[in-house]
Design a protein around this motif. Structure first.
Motif, PDB file in Angstrom:
ATOM      1  N   GLY A  12       0.761  -1.235   0.106  1.00 39.28           N
ATOM      2  CA  GLY A  12       0.054  -0.248   0.065  1.00 39.28           C
ATOM      3  C   GLY A  12       0.716   1.271  -0.250  1.00 39.28           C
ATOM      4  N   SER A  16       0.354   6.577   4.360  1.00 42.71           N
ATOM      5  CA  SER A  16       0.930   5.772   5.384  1.00 42.71           C
ATOM      6  C   SER A  16       2.221   4.954   4.787  1.00 42.71           C
ATOM      7  CB  SER A  16      -0.123   4.814   6.089  1.00 42.71           C
ATOM      8  OG  SER A  16      -1.268   5.452   6.180  1.00 42.71           O
ATOM      9  N   GLN A  35       2.581  -1.000  -4.514  1.00 42.96           N
ATOM     10  CA  GLN A  35       1.191  -0.068  -4.736  1.00 42.96           C
ATOM     11  C   GLN A  35       0.517  -0.528  -5.830  1.00 42.96           C
ATOM     12  OE1 GLN A  35      -0.596   2.007  -3.507  1.00 42.96           O
ATOM     13  NE2 GLN A  35      -0.961   3.633  -4.503  1.00 42.96           N
ATOM     14  N   ASP A  36      -0.953  -0.527  -5.599  1.00 41.36           N
ATOM     15  CA  ASP A  36      -1.626  -1.111  -6.753  1.00 41.36           C
ATOM     16  C   ASP A  36      -2.085  -0.156  -7.868  1.00 41.36           C
ATOM     17  OD1 ASP A  36      -3.410   0.067  -5.228  1.00 41.36           O
ATOM     18  OD2 ASP A  36      -4.774  -1.629  -5.242  1.00 41.36           O
ATOM     19  N   ASN A  43      -5.643   7.886  -0.690  1.00 38.36           N
ATOM     20  CA  ASN A  43      -6.870   9.033  -0.716  1.00 38.36           C
ATOM     21  C   ASN A  43      -6.294  10.395  -0.698  1.00 38.36           C
ATOM     22  OD1 ASN A  43      -8.734   6.993  -0.386  1.00 38.36           O
ATOM     23  ND2 ASN A  43      -9.340   7.686   1.795  1.00 38.36           N
ATOM     24  N   TRP A  51      -7.825  16.317   1.052  1.00 35.55           N
ATOM     25  CA  TRP A  51      -6.674  16.964   1.624  1.00 35.55           C
ATOM     26  C   TRP A  51      -6.221  16.269   2.956  1.00 35.55           C
ATOM     27  CZ3 TRP A  51     -10.203  21.913   1.903  1.00 35.55           C
ATOM     28  CH2 TRP A  51     -11.338  21.768   2.657  1.00 35.55           C
ATOM     29  N   LEU A  53      -5.120  15.724   6.526  1.00 36.82           N
ATOM     30  CA  LEU A  53      -5.354  16.439   7.676  1.00 36.82           C
ATOM     31  C   LEU A  53      -4.851  15.632   8.929  1.00 36.82           C
ATOM     32  CD1 LEU A  53      -8.886  17.983   6.973  1.00 36.82           C
ATOM     33  CD2 LEU A  53      -6.766  19.433   7.716  1.00 36.82           C
ATOM     34  N   VAL A 113      -1.008  -6.729  -4.434  1.00 37.23           N
ATOM     35  CA  VAL A 113      -0.628  -7.857  -3.546  1.00 37.23           C
ATOM     36  C   VAL A 113      -1.819  -8.805  -3.687  1.00 37.23           C
ATOM     37  CG1 VAL A 113      -0.149  -8.570  -1.144  1.00 37.23           C
ATOM     38  CG2 VAL A 113       0.998  -6.589  -1.835  1.00 37.23           C
ATOM     39  N   SER A 189     -16.509   7.643  -0.580  1.00 41.69           N
ATOM     40  CA  SER A 189     -17.147   8.748  -1.132  1.00 41.69           C
ATOM     41  C   SER A 189     -16.265   8.923  -2.637  1.00 41.69           C
ATOM     42  CB  SER A 189     -16.680  10.164  -0.416  1.00 41.69           C
ATOM     43  OG  SER A 189     -17.612  10.208   0.668  1.00 41.69           O
ATOM     44  N   TYR A 191     -15.802  12.304  -5.631  1.00 42.05           N
ATOM     45  CA  TYR A 191     -15.816  13.830  -5.779  1.00 42.05           C
ATOM     46  C   TYR A 191     -15.738  13.984  -7.194  1.00 42.05           C
ATOM     47  CZ  TYR A 191     -13.956  13.966  -0.705  1.00 42.05           C
ATOM     48  OH  TYR A 191     -13.983  13.688   0.598  1.00 42.05           O
ATOM     49  N   GLY A 286     -12.920   6.804  -2.575  1.00 42.08           N
ATOM     50  CA  GLY A 286     -12.100   7.064  -1.602  1.00 42.08           C
ATOM     51  C   GLY A 286     -12.855   6.088  -0.465  1.00 42.08           C
ATOM     52  N   ARG A 288     -13.224   5.016   3.412  1.00 45.34           N
ATOM     53  CA  ARG A 288     -13.013   5.440   4.771  1.00 45.34           C
ATOM     54  C   ARG A 288     -12.804   4.403   5.531  1.00 45.34           C
ATOM     55  NH1 ARG A 288     -17.035   8.816   3.284  1.00 45.34           N
ATOM     56  NH2 ARG A 288     -16.591  11.229   3.440  1.00 45.34           N
ATOM     57  N   ARG A 365      -5.314   3.583   8.417  1.00 47.28           N
ATOM     58  CA  ARG A 365      -6.505   3.457   9.056  1.00 47.28           C
ATOM     59  C   ARG A 365      -6.680   2.113   9.865  1.00 47.28           C
ATOM     60  NH1 ARG A 365     -10.237   1.200   5.335  1.00 47.28           N
ATOM     61  NH2 ARG A 365      -9.778   1.416   3.131  1.00 47.28           N
ATOM     62  N   ARG A 378      -8.067   7.827  12.023  1.00 46.43           N
ATOM     63  CA  ARG A 378      -8.100   7.418  10.566  1.00 46.43           C
ATOM     64  C   ARG A 378      -7.392   8.448   9.616  1.00 46.43           C
ATOM     65  NH1 ARG A 378     -13.137   9.374   8.053  1.00 46.43           N
ATOM     66  NH2 ARG A 378     -14.289  10.440   9.444  1.00 46.43           N
ATOM     67  N   MET A 380      -5.424  11.326   7.449  1.00 44.81           N
ATOM     68  CA  MET A 380      -4.123  10.923   6.647  1.00 44.81           C
ATOM     69  C   MET A 380      -2.875  11.273   7.510  1.00 44.81           C
ATOM     70  SD  MET A 380      -5.139  10.822   2.811  1.00 44.81           S
ATOM     71  CE  MET A 380      -6.259  12.300   2.767  1.00 44.81           C
TER      72      MET A 380
HETATM   73  C1  LIG Z   1     -14.316  10.705   1.623  1.00 47.96           C
HETATM   74  C2  LIG Z   1     -13.556  10.671   2.614  1.00 47.96           C
HETATM   75  C3  LIG Z   1     -12.944  11.714   3.294  1.00 47.96           C
HETATM   76  C4  LIG Z   1     -11.935  11.994   4.222  1.00 47.96           C
HETATM   77  N1  LIG Z   1     -11.536  13.242   4.810  1.00 47.96           N
HETATM   78  C5  LIG Z   1     -10.367  13.216   5.276  1.00 47.96           C
HETATM   79  C6  LIG Z   1      -9.746  14.412   5.334  1.00 47.96           C
HETATM   80  O1  LIG Z   1     -10.297  15.496   4.982  1.00 47.96           O
HETATM   81  N2  LIG Z   1      -8.389  14.502   5.671  1.00 47.96           N
HETATM   82  C7  LIG Z   1      -7.878  13.145   5.917  1.00 47.96           C
HETATM   83  O2  LIG Z   1      -6.587  13.228   6.268  1.00 47.96           O
HETATM   84  N3  LIG Z   1      -8.303  12.015   6.014  1.00 47.96           N
HETATM   85  C8  LIG Z   1      -9.701  11.865   5.491  1.00 47.96           C
HETATM   86  N4  LIG Z   1     -10.263  10.772   5.478  1.00 47.96           N
HETATM   87  C9  LIG Z   1      -9.774   9.555   6.020  1.00 47.96           C
HETATM   88  C10 LIG Z   1      -8.423   9.151   4.909  1.00 47.96           C
HETATM   89  O3  LIG Z   1      -8.400   9.361   3.840  1.00 47.96           O
HETATM   90  C11 LIG Z   1      -8.246   7.495   5.191  1.00 47.96           C
HETATM   91  O4  LIG Z   1      -8.434   7.148   6.518  1.00 47.96           O
HETATM   92  C12 LIG Z   1      -6.752   7.461   5.035  1.00 47.96           C
HETATM   93  O5  LIG Z   1      -6.601   7.543   3.556  1.00 47.96           O
HETATM   94  C13 LIG Z   1      -6.104   6.146   5.472  1.00 47.96           C
HETATM   95  O6  LIG Z   1      -4.827   6.239   4.955  1.00 47.96           O
HETATM   96  P1  LIG Z   1      -4.075   4.628   4.626  1.00 47.96           P
HETATM   97  O7  LIG Z   1      -2.698   5.143   4.170  1.00 47.96           O
HETATM   98  O8  LIG Z   1      -4.514   3.733   5.464  1.00 47.96           O
HETATM   99  O9  LIG Z   1      -5.171   4.434   3.254  1.00 47.96           O
HETATM  100  P2  LIG Z   1      -5.217   4.646   1.661  1.00 47.96           P
HETATM  101  O10 LIG Z   1      -4.824   6.303   1.580  1.00 47.96           O
HETATM  102  O11 LIG Z   1      -6.487   4.123   1.335  1.00 47.96           O
HETATM  103  O12 LIG Z   1      -4.058   3.945   1.098  1.00 47.96           O
HETATM  104  C14 LIG Z   1      -3.790   2.634   0.861  1.00 47.96           C
HETATM  105  C15 LIG Z   1      -3.152   2.496  -0.588  1.00 47.96           C
HETATM  106  O13 LIG Z   1      -3.052   1.079  -0.646  1.00 47.96           O
HETATM  107  C16 LIG Z   1      -3.253   0.431  -1.866  1.00 47.96           C
HETATM  108  N5  LIG Z   1      -3.665  -1.065  -1.916  1.00 47.96           N
HETATM  109  C17 LIG Z   1      -4.843  -1.379  -1.457  1.00 47.96           C
HETATM  110  N6  LIG Z   1      -4.983  -2.623  -1.861  1.00 47.96           N
HETATM  111  C18 LIG Z   1      -3.822  -3.057  -2.378  1.00 47.96           C
HETATM  112  C19 LIG Z   1      -2.970  -4.183  -2.891  1.00 47.96           C
HETATM  113  N7  LIG Z   1      -3.726  -5.194  -2.720  1.00 47.96           N
HETATM  114  N8  LIG Z   1      -1.771  -4.396  -3.371  1.00 47.96           N
HETATM  115  C20 LIG Z   1      -1.113  -2.953  -3.196  1.00 47.96           C
HETATM  116  N9  LIG Z   1      -1.566  -1.651  -2.754  1.00 47.96           N
HETATM  117  C21 LIG Z   1      -2.891  -1.880  -2.247  1.00 47.96           C
HETATM  118  C22 LIG Z   1      -4.447   1.586  -2.190  1.00 47.96           C
HETATM  119  O14 LIG Z   1      -4.707   1.634  -3.768  1.00 47.96           O
HETATM  120  C23 LIG Z   1      -3.997   2.922  -1.483  1.00 47.96           C
HETATM  121  O15 LIG Z   1      -3.094   3.548  -2.517  1.00 47.96           O
HETATM  122  C24 LIG Z   1     -11.216  10.764   4.512  1.00 47.96           C
HETATM  123  C25 LIG Z   1     -11.565   9.386   3.925  1.00 47.96           C
HETATM  124  C26 LIG Z   1     -12.541   9.499   3.023  1.00 47.96           C
HETATM  125  C27 LIG Z   1     -12.928   8.440   2.161  1.00 47.96           C
END
Ligand SMILES: Cc1cc2nc3c(=O)[nH]c(=O)nc-3n(C[C@H](O)[C@H](O)[C@H](O)COP(=O)(O)OP(=O)(O)OC[C@H]3O[C@@H](n4cnc5c(N)ncnc54)[C@H](O)[C@@H]3O)c2cc1C
Length: 746
Positions: A12, A16, A35-36, A43, A51, A53, A113, A189, A191, A286, A288, A365, A378, A380
């Protein structure tokens, strides 16, 4: 099948995964980041456009100096520098740039993966992944893995214990645990971005667009000018399986997005939309929430609201506990239910690894948090922050040839915290003095230290149509007497208070320690505030002026590290309505919001103090805290010092190869990564130009045009010296030069 081997495989490439990879790689680990998608950022990427936050919460709550440190800070500062307009494409390029600049990272894009191989029930040996672009399958081997995939693909494939949906109130005693009726899972969500073409543009909706807009109760409050992540309320899927039903959820969201746009363009209710066109619609939703994994500890509501302390704290959070109704757009309920804590909260290391898969770190998350606590952790910047801690955990696991849980069991947490702090991670309540840091043994002196007896009156006075407060650092002992100036055209009474925060390390002014009702006469009033009070610990006090539109308060144009004004404002974007007043029985606190204003506003209130304020001495550069906390924690030079410098002197010669400097890039500024335009691309407190000299006066390093928080200078050749002098320039006549921390290593 292409085989690759490394110290750590990260699945991923969201923020993160990116921050985890860079942190680990800089500590010498060989990292594979898989990264897929074709871009990094998850997100935060241009594919979703959220954005970034975290604890700063759009500057809308009481978490002061709370932007996350380390790699996520470097990325946000760099993005604000390169991209103050918040173009998501520039952010994509920046993340790619940062990752490919690390020689220890092997990046696999467009590679998904799909399988985990195990040596036994508890140990992963490799991940299998496939790249659809080059039709290549990969086997990625490592002793350690980190799941930063959002949905927890590695954890799921390897059998790590996880949960989906909400805990009951009883399980952890969380009073905010949602009912089944409200919903136990947040939805996805999608956009859109719109653009004004300057000429009329028609829109023919696709056949799948929602035609009955009244199905979305919010349709009455649509606004044609909003786009991007301001449309966070376009949410759906919380009643479905948010992993396996994702494609179905996406189609529903497309239906909604095109239905909303059709309504905006063709209903006749939005004449201002006639020249707008649809510039972009998200192709992947996106996400959540889906799986949350179980570690040796699960973060819960009380950890956040009571700001509980953990001996294994490695990160912090500070976004509100932010739950959404599972019915998303198809409900009358408000789109979110947010409640803030009085300050930031610690996140323990035990939340960052699987409790049953021995070599699996969790990041983003999916960390071990209840549904309610996840509502806050949760976001970013917080997700990325915990990922940095997981990365450093992996570094120590390699050093001690052990698994993640062993670091906790074998008392390696202090070392983990020390390493993190050295890399720029701030952990509230944890200060570490590193015995390897040569500065700890140096005598520190400076050409000057700020003697702040006055915030000079050199700005137009502000009408008190809002309650406002000046935060000033004070030492244990007698509070200083303060003189302020107020202007009025009529006689009135100005209510002023001294307040403190009831929780150490937090900045909610909930404790009134002195109160003054000051008669105001027409003209300029010189007001003496002398409470004659003694306080028991160093902290910030709030000199607080209650709203009175008949009065103007003198202001200062000076911007000084660790000196801040705050305002009892509202910020509906983060459910700040001036005061948080939760209903009974949900386990949330009631308190007022006192927040800084974004520049160019937010000037300090002009005042004179009976003695100089503490917190600016040169010795602060080795106190182990590199941002304001109970005091500014910085060396700040005096305004009058034309050539500010700080000297480090050792008894005997020392060998120096690396020098680290920490500057003030305004840890209150949230630096939202997209959509929001920032008033400046370099923070006004940041030292731009400096030079470093050895004991013979020879220049050994120089920097012009710095804008970053942390500068790590690796000398071509190590030097042997009895002393160092670091000469800095004031960032501007309004802001004296400041350094939070200096460290030197052989
Ligand atoms: C609509 C919405 C509004 C939100 N508002 C905010 C906000 O305003 N500000 C904020 O900071 N957060 C916000 N959040 C929360 C935040 O975006 C997520 O909780 C956050 O992105 C989590 O980070 P992450 O790195 O765990 O996951 P992600 O950002 O989802 O990153 C995970 C990555 O792993 C990749 N992946 C998935 N499966 C595989 C696989 N099998 N092999 C390889 N790669 C893979 C995905 O493509 C993705 O790029 C919001 C979320 C949503 C959906």
């Amino acid at each position: 099948m292409v085989e690759m081997e490394s110290d750590l495989v990260i699945a991923g490439g969201g923020l993160s995964g990116v921050c985890c990879a860079i942190t680990a790689a800089r500590q010498g680990l060989k990292v594979i980041l898989v990264q897929d998608r074709s871009v990094l950022g998850g997100n935060a990427s241009s594919e979703v456009r959220l954005w970034v936050l975290g604890a700063t919460s759009h500057m809308g709550n009481n978490n002061r100096w709370a932007r996350e440190g380390g790699v996520i800070d470097e990325i946000l500062v760099e993005n604000t520098y390169r991209n103050p307009e918040g173009n998501p494409i520039i952010m994509d390029a920046l993340l790619l740039d940062k990752v490919v600049s690390e020689p220890n990272i092997s990046l696999l894009l467009n590679t998904s993966v799909y399988n985990a191989k195990k040596a036994d029930a508890d140990t992963i040996t490799s991940l299998q992944a496939f790249c659809s672009q080059n039709q290549t399958a990969y086997e990625l081997k490592a002793p350690l893995f980190c799941d930063a995939s959002g949905d927890g693909v590695v954890g799921f494939l390897s059998g790590a214990a996880f949960r989906m949906g909400a805990e009951s109130k009883d399980e952890f005693g969380e009073l905010f645990a949602p009912t089944k009726e409200y919903g136990e899972l947040l939805g996805h969500s999608l956009y859109f971005y719109s653009k004004d073409t300057g000429k009329p543009v028609t829109f023919v909706p696709p056949s799948f667009a929602l035609d009955d807009i009244t199905k979305i109760p919010k349709f009455k409050s649509f606004n044609a000018q909003e786009f991007g992540c301001r449309l966070w309320w376009i949410e759906y899927g919380g009643r479905m399986d948010t992993v396996h039903d994702t494609e179905k959820i996406k189609w529903e969201l497309w239906k909604i997005v095109y239905g909303v746009w059709n309504y905006i363009k063709n209903s006749g209710s939005f004449p201002d939309a006639s020249t707008l066109t649809l510039e972009w619609v998200g192709m992947i939703p996106g996400k959540r929430e889906s799986r949350r994994f179980e570690g040796d500890y699960m973060l819960k509501q009380q950890d956040i609201i009571e700001q509980r302390e953990h001996a294994d704290a490695v990160a912090f959070g500070g976004w509100s506990v932010d739950l959404h109704p599972s019915d998303g757009v198809y409900t009358d309920l408000p789109g979110c239910n947010q409640w803030h804590s009085k300050g930031t909260y610690q996140i323990p290391y035990r939340c960052l690894y699987s409790k049953n898969i021995r070599n699996l770190f969790l990041a983003g998350r999916i960390i071990s948090a209840s549904h309610v606590a996840f509502g806050s952790s949760r976001v970013m910047a917080t997700s990325a922050y915990v990922a940095q801690a997981a990365a450093m955990g992996a570094v120590l696991c390699k050093k001690y040839n052990c698994n993640p849980a062993d670091l906790y069991r074998d008392n390696k947490i202090k070392e983990l915290q020390k390493r993190l702090i050295n890399a720029g991670q701030y952990i509230p309540g944890v200060a570490v003095n590193d015995e390897m840091d040569l500065v700890q043994k140096a005598v520190v002196s400076a050409s000057s230290e700020l003697v702040l007896t006055e915030l000079t009156e050199d700005e137009t006075p502000a009408t008190l149509d809002l309650s406002m407060a000046q935060m000033i650092p004070v030492e244990a002992g007698a509070l200083p007497a303060i003189v302020i100036h107020a202007y009025s055209q009529t006689s009135t009474v100005l209510k002023v208070e001294f307040r403190t925060c009831s929780k150490t390390g937090s900045y909610t002014p909930d404790n009134v320690v002195a109160s003054f009702d000051l008669p105001i006469e027409p003209g300029r009033n010189c007001l003496q505030l002398n409470a004659g009070l003694v306080i028991d610990a160093a902290q910030y006090i709030f000199v607080l002026f209650h709203k009175n539109p008949l009065v103007k308060i003198a202001r200062s144009a000076k911007r000084i590290t660790g000196i801040l004004s705050v305002f009892n404002t509202i910020n509906p974007a983060v459910s700040n309505y001036g005061k948080q007043e939760p209903p009974e029985g949900i386990g949330m606190d009631s308190f007022e919001f006192w927040c800084p204003q974004r520049r160019p506003a937010g000037q300090n209130i002009a005042m004179k103090f009976s003695g100089a304020l503490p917190g600016f001495s040169a010795s602060n550069i080795k106190n182990g805290i590199s941002r304001p906390a109970a005091s500014p924690n910085a060396w700040v030079a005096d305004f009058k010092d034309a050539r500010p410098s700080i000297q480090l002197q050792w008894d005997a010669p020392v060998t120096i190869k690396t020098i680290c400097l920490s500057f003030d890039t305004d840890f209150d500024h949230p630096m939202e990564s997209v959509l929001m335009h920032h008033p400046e691309n370099i923070m006004p407190f940041c030292v731009r130009n400096y030079s470093i000299f050895d004991d013979k006066g020879q220049k050994i390093a120089e920097k012009k045009g710095n804008y970053q928080s942390r500068n790590r200078i690796v000398l071509d050749e190590a030097i042997v010296t009895n002393g160092l002098t670091i000469r800095v320039e004031h960032p501007s006549p309004l802001t004296p030069a400041a350094i939070f921390e200096i460290s030197c290593y052989s």
